[in-house]
Design a protein around this motif. Structure first.
Motif, PDB file in Angstrom:
ATOM      1  N   ASN A   2       0.840  -1.187   0.000  1.00  0.00           N
ATOM      2  CA  ASN A   2       0.000   0.000   0.000  1.00  0.00           C
ATOM      3  C   ASN A   2       0.878   1.241   0.000  1.00  0.00           C
ATOM      4  OD1 ASN A   2      -2.489  -1.402   0.122  1.00  0.00           O
ATOM      5  ND2 ASN A   2      -2.149  -1.797   2.292  1.00  0.00           N
ATOM      6  N   HIS A   3       1.145   1.750  -1.188  1.00  0.00           N
ATOM      7  CA  HIS A   3       1.952   2.957  -1.311  1.00  0.00           C
ATOM      8  C   HIS A   3       1.068   4.179  -1.167  1.00  0.00           C
ATOM      9  CE1 HIS A   3       5.559   0.774  -2.384  1.00  0.00           C
ATOM     10  NE2 HIS A   3       4.834   0.039  -3.203  1.00  0.00           N
ATOM     11  N   ASP A   4       1.625   5.203  -0.540  1.00  0.00           N
ATOM     12  CA  ASP A   4       0.827   6.404  -0.286  1.00  0.00           C
ATOM     13  C   ASP A   4       1.110   7.535  -1.260  1.00  0.00           C
ATOM     14  OD1 ASP A   4       3.389   6.980   0.624  1.00  0.00           O
ATOM     15  OD2 ASP A   4       2.725   8.081   2.404  1.00  0.00           O
ATOM     16  N   SER A   5       2.160   7.381  -2.089  1.00  0.00           N
ATOM     17  CA  SER A   5       2.570   8.509  -2.918  1.00  0.00           C
ATOM     18  C   SER A   5       3.372   8.031  -4.121  1.00  0.00           C
ATOM     19  CB  SER A   5       3.399   9.495  -2.093  1.00  0.00           C
ATOM     20  OG  SER A   5       4.415   8.805  -1.374  1.00  0.00           O
ATOM     21  N   ILE A   6       3.385   8.869  -5.166  1.00  0.00           N
ATOM     22  CA  ILE A   6       4.130   8.586  -6.392  1.00  0.00           C
ATOM     23  C   ILE A   6       4.965   9.812  -6.734  1.00  0.00           C
ATOM     24  CG2 ILE A   6       4.013   7.955  -8.822  1.00  0.00           C
ATOM     25  CD1 ILE A   6       1.209   6.821  -8.304  1.00  0.00           C
ATOM     26  N   ARG A 100      -6.955  10.962 -11.985  1.00  0.00           N
ATOM     27  CA  ARG A 100      -7.411   9.761 -11.273  1.00  0.00           C
ATOM     28  C   ARG A 100      -6.413   9.326 -10.206  1.00  0.00           C
ATOM     29  NH1 ARG A 100      -9.070   8.998 -16.628  1.00  0.00           N
ATOM     30  NH2 ARG A 100      -7.227   7.765 -17.195  1.00  0.00           N
ATOM     31  N   LEU A 101      -5.122   9.404 -10.528  1.00  0.00           N
ATOM     32  CA  LEU A 101      -4.109   9.018  -9.536  1.00  0.00           C
ATOM     33  C   LEU A 101      -4.152   9.927  -8.313  1.00  0.00           C
ATOM     34  CD1 LEU A 101      -0.967   8.264 -11.751  1.00  0.00           C
ATOM     35  CD2 LEU A 101      -2.388   6.591 -10.538  1.00  0.00           C
ATOM     36  N   SER A 102      -4.398  11.215  -8.542  1.00  0.00           N
ATOM     37  CA  SER A 102      -4.378  12.169  -7.437  1.00  0.00           C
ATOM     38  C   SER A 102      -5.504  11.929  -6.442  1.00  0.00           C
ATOM     39  CB  SER A 102      -4.441  13.602  -7.970  1.00  0.00           C
ATOM     40  OG  SER A 102      -5.686  13.865  -8.590  1.00  0.00           O
ATOM     41  N   GLU A 103      -6.495  11.167  -6.845  1.00  0.00           N
ATOM     42  CA  GLU A 103      -7.576  10.822  -5.917  1.00  0.00           C
ATOM     43  C   GLU A 103      -7.160   9.710  -4.960  1.00  0.00           C
ATOM     44  OE1 GLU A 103     -10.893   9.819  -8.337  1.00  0.00           O
ATOM     45  OE2 GLU A 103     -11.146  11.839  -9.156  1.00  0.00           O
ATOM     46  N   LYS A 104      -6.095   8.969  -5.319  1.00  0.00           N
ATOM     47  CA  LYS A 104      -5.650   7.830  -4.501  1.00  0.00           C
ATOM     48  C   LYS A 104      -4.282   8.036  -3.876  1.00  0.00           C
ATOM     49  CE  LYS A 104      -6.138   3.761  -6.274  1.00  0.00           C
ATOM     50  NZ  LYS A 104      -5.985   2.626  -7.247  1.00  0.00           N
ATOM     51  N   TYR A 105      -3.433   8.843  -4.536  1.00  0.00           N
ATOM     52  CA  TYR A 105      -2.055   9.004  -4.093  1.00  0.00           C
ATOM     53  C   TYR A 105      -1.671  10.483  -4.037  1.00  0.00           C
ATOM     54  CZ  TYR A 105      -1.914   4.192  -5.909  1.00  0.00           C
ATOM     55  OH  TYR A 105      -2.187   2.866  -6.172  1.00  0.00           O
ATOM     56  N   ARG A 106      -0.680  10.781  -3.222  1.00  0.00           N
ATOM     57  CA  ARG A 106      -0.060  12.098  -3.251  1.00  0.00           C
ATOM     58  C   ARG A 106       0.983  12.076  -4.368  1.00  0.00           C
ATOM     59  NH1 ARG A 106       2.047  13.141   2.675  1.00  0.00           N
ATOM     60  NH2 ARG A 106       2.274  15.282   1.875  1.00  0.00           N
ATOM     61  N   LEU A 107       1.001  13.113  -5.207  1.00  0.00           N
ATOM     62  CA  LEU A 107       1.863  13.125  -6.388  1.00  0.00           C
ATOM     63  C   LEU A 107       2.929  14.212  -6.285  1.00  0.00           C
ATOM     64  CD1 LEU A 107      -0.797  12.704  -9.242  1.00  0.00           C
ATOM     65  CD2 LEU A 107       0.316  10.934  -7.867  1.00  0.00           C
ATOM     66  N   PHE A 108       4.135  13.876  -6.810  1.00  0.00           N
ATOM     67  CA  PHE A 108       5.299  14.766  -6.728  1.00  0.00           C
ATOM     68  C   PHE A 108       6.133  14.618  -8.002  1.00  0.00           C
ATOM     69  CE2 PHE A 108       3.967  13.332  -2.588  1.00  0.00           C
ATOM     70  CZ  PHE A 108       3.933  14.487  -1.834  1.00  0.00           C
ATOM     71  N   GLY A 128      -0.175  21.585 -12.755  1.00  0.00           N
ATOM     72  CA  GLY A 128       0.359  21.819 -11.414  1.00  0.00           C
ATOM     73  C   GLY A 128      -0.594  21.448 -10.298  1.00  0.00           C
ATOM     74  N   LYS A 129      -1.887  21.499 -10.570  1.00  0.00           N
ATOM     75  CA  LYS A 129      -2.881  21.234  -9.517  1.00  0.00           C
ATOM     76  C   LYS A 129      -2.842  19.800  -9.020  1.00  0.00           C
ATOM     77  CE  LYS A 129      -6.227  20.612 -13.252  1.00  0.00           C
ATOM     78  NZ  LYS A 129      -7.342  21.257 -13.967  1.00  0.00           N
ATOM     79  N   TYR A 130      -2.197  18.902  -9.748  1.00  0.00           N
ATOM     80  CA  TYR A 130      -2.168  17.496  -9.344  1.00  0.00           C
ATOM     81  C   TYR A 130      -0.977  17.157  -8.446  1.00  0.00           C
ATOM     82  CZ  TYR A 130      -5.507  17.234 -13.166  1.00  0.00           C
ATOM     83  OH  TYR A 130      -6.593  17.443 -13.982  1.00  0.00           O
ATOM     84  N   PHE A 131      -0.034  18.085  -8.318  1.00  0.00           N
ATOM     85  CA  PHE A 131       1.205  17.782  -7.600  1.00  0.00           C
ATOM     86  C   PHE A 131       1.337  18.637  -6.342  1.00  0.00           C
ATOM     87  CE2 PHE A 131       1.857  16.678 -12.016  1.00  0.00           C
ATOM     88  CZ  PHE A 131       2.436  15.418 -11.925  1.00  0.00           C
ATOM     89  N   GLU A 132       1.733  17.993  -5.258  1.00  0.00           N
ATOM     90  CA  GLU A 132       1.883  18.698  -3.987  1.00  0.00           C
ATOM     91  C   GLU A 132       3.206  19.432  -3.857  1.00  0.00           C
ATOM     92  OE1 GLU A 132       0.987  16.690  -0.335  1.00  0.00           O
ATOM     93  OE2 GLU A 132      -0.472  15.392  -1.302  1.00  0.00           O
ATOM     94  N   ASP A 133       4.258  18.877  -4.453  1.00  0.00           N
ATOM     95  CA  ASP A 133       5.580  19.449  -4.262  1.00  0.00           C
ATOM     96  C   ASP A 133       6.482  18.996  -5.405  1.00  0.00           C
ATOM     97  OD1 ASP A 133       7.690  20.837  -3.101  1.00  0.00           O
ATOM     98  OD2 ASP A 133       7.930  19.477  -1.390  1.00  0.00           O
ATOM     99  N   ILE A 134       7.548  19.768  -5.675  1.00  0.00           N
ATOM    100  CA  ILE A 134       8.508  19.426  -6.710  1.00  0.00           C
ATOM    101  C   ILE A 134       9.911  19.715  -6.203  1.00  0.00           C
ATOM    102  CG2 ILE A 134       6.897  19.936  -8.592  1.00  0.00           C
ATOM    103  CD1 ILE A 134       8.403  22.622  -8.978  1.00  0.00           C
ATOM    104  N   GLU A 135      10.890  19.084  -6.836  1.00  0.00           N
ATOM    105  CA  GLU A 135      12.278  19.434  -6.563  1.00  0.00           C
ATOM    106  C   GLU A 135      13.112  19.138  -7.793  1.00  0.00           C
ATOM    107  OE1 GLU A 135      14.281  21.587  -5.321  1.00  0.00           O
ATOM    108  OE2 GLU A 135      13.363  21.109  -3.358  1.00  0.00           O
ATOM    109  N   CYS A 136      14.224  19.885  -7.938  1.00  0.00           N
ATOM    110  CA  CYS A 136      15.077  19.696  -9.108  1.00  0.00           C
ATOM    111  C   CYS A 136      16.533  19.978  -8.764  1.00  0.00           C
ATOM    112  CB  CYS A 136      14.622  20.590 -10.269  1.00  0.00           C
ATOM    113  SG  CYS A 136      14.834  22.364  -9.959  1.00  0.00           S
TER     114      CYS A 136
END
Length: 208
Positions: A2-6, A100-108, A128-136
């Motif tokens: 059960n993964h919580d994020s992608i 659809r993924l954002s309804e089940k997982y936190r996305l980054f 951008g609305k589908y992702f909580e955070d980014i890094e580069c």
């Protein structure tokens, strides 16, 4: 499991921006008559996922390190502006998949790109609305694996996976101690992975 994020890579995983980048870089290269190299979409694909200093060394070996950095900085600034308006080629049904993924997982997103590049992806395509955070790499100067760890720690992720298309992506997931999903439709080849997808939509079929 059960993964919580992608956590996603960007180039070769969510979109292909090489054609637009190629055009903007050629404009900048005209300012440097000492450049003997050419830049093609195929060459850019082979460099996707690498840090910018390594891309500069690979594509412009005839320039010294200072000129490589100057050129790459100018190219990246122009490509950010161009892509923010014109965007790139999204992989099929990307927004539907992300929604659809954002309804089940936190996305980054974690990428080896320059600062502003991920934001250009967001601005052009409204993603951008589908992702909580980014890094580069451009933002931290750290490796992709270290940036994966940073995203995990900063957001309190318990069981993330990383999705990417190159061996560097696989290595970054291993460094961060998380499972790797290989996007086989992208630009690279990978020796070892935990999951494999042949289209971005296949990720919805995985038992994450």
């Amino acid at each position: 499991m059960n993964h919580d994020s992608i956590i996603f890579d960007l180039d070769g995983t969510l979109w292909d921006s090489a054609a637009g980048i190629c055009g903007t870089w050629r404009e900048v290269m005209q300012e440097y008559p000492q450049i003997k190299s050419t830049v093609t979409v195929e060459k850019l694909h082979s460099c996707m996922g690498l840090p910018l200093d390594e891309i500069g060394r690979r594509l412009f070996p005839e320039l010294d390190e200072a000129l490589q950095k100057e050129l790459m900085d100018k190219c990246c600034e122009m490509e950010n502006r161009y892509l923010a308006v014109h965007g790139g080629v999204l992989y099929p049904d990307l927004e539907g998949v992300l929604s659809r993924l954002s309804e089940k997982y936190r996305l980054f997103i974690v990428s080896n790109c320059q600062t502003g590049y991920i934001e250009s992806f967001f601005e052009a395509h409204g993603t951008g609305k589908y992702f909580e955070d980014i890094e580069c790499h451009g933002g931290t100067g750290l490796s992709k694996g270290e940036n994966n760890k940073l995203i995990i720690e900063r957001n309190g992720l318990k069981s993330p996976v990383y999705v990417g298309d190159t061996q560097g992506d696989a290595d970054s997931a291993e460094f961060a101690g998380i499972p790797f999903v290989y996007a086989a439709y992208g630009f690279g080849s990978v020796k070892k992975y935990d999951y494999i997808i042949n289209t971005i939509g296949d990720i919805e079929k995985l038992s994450l």
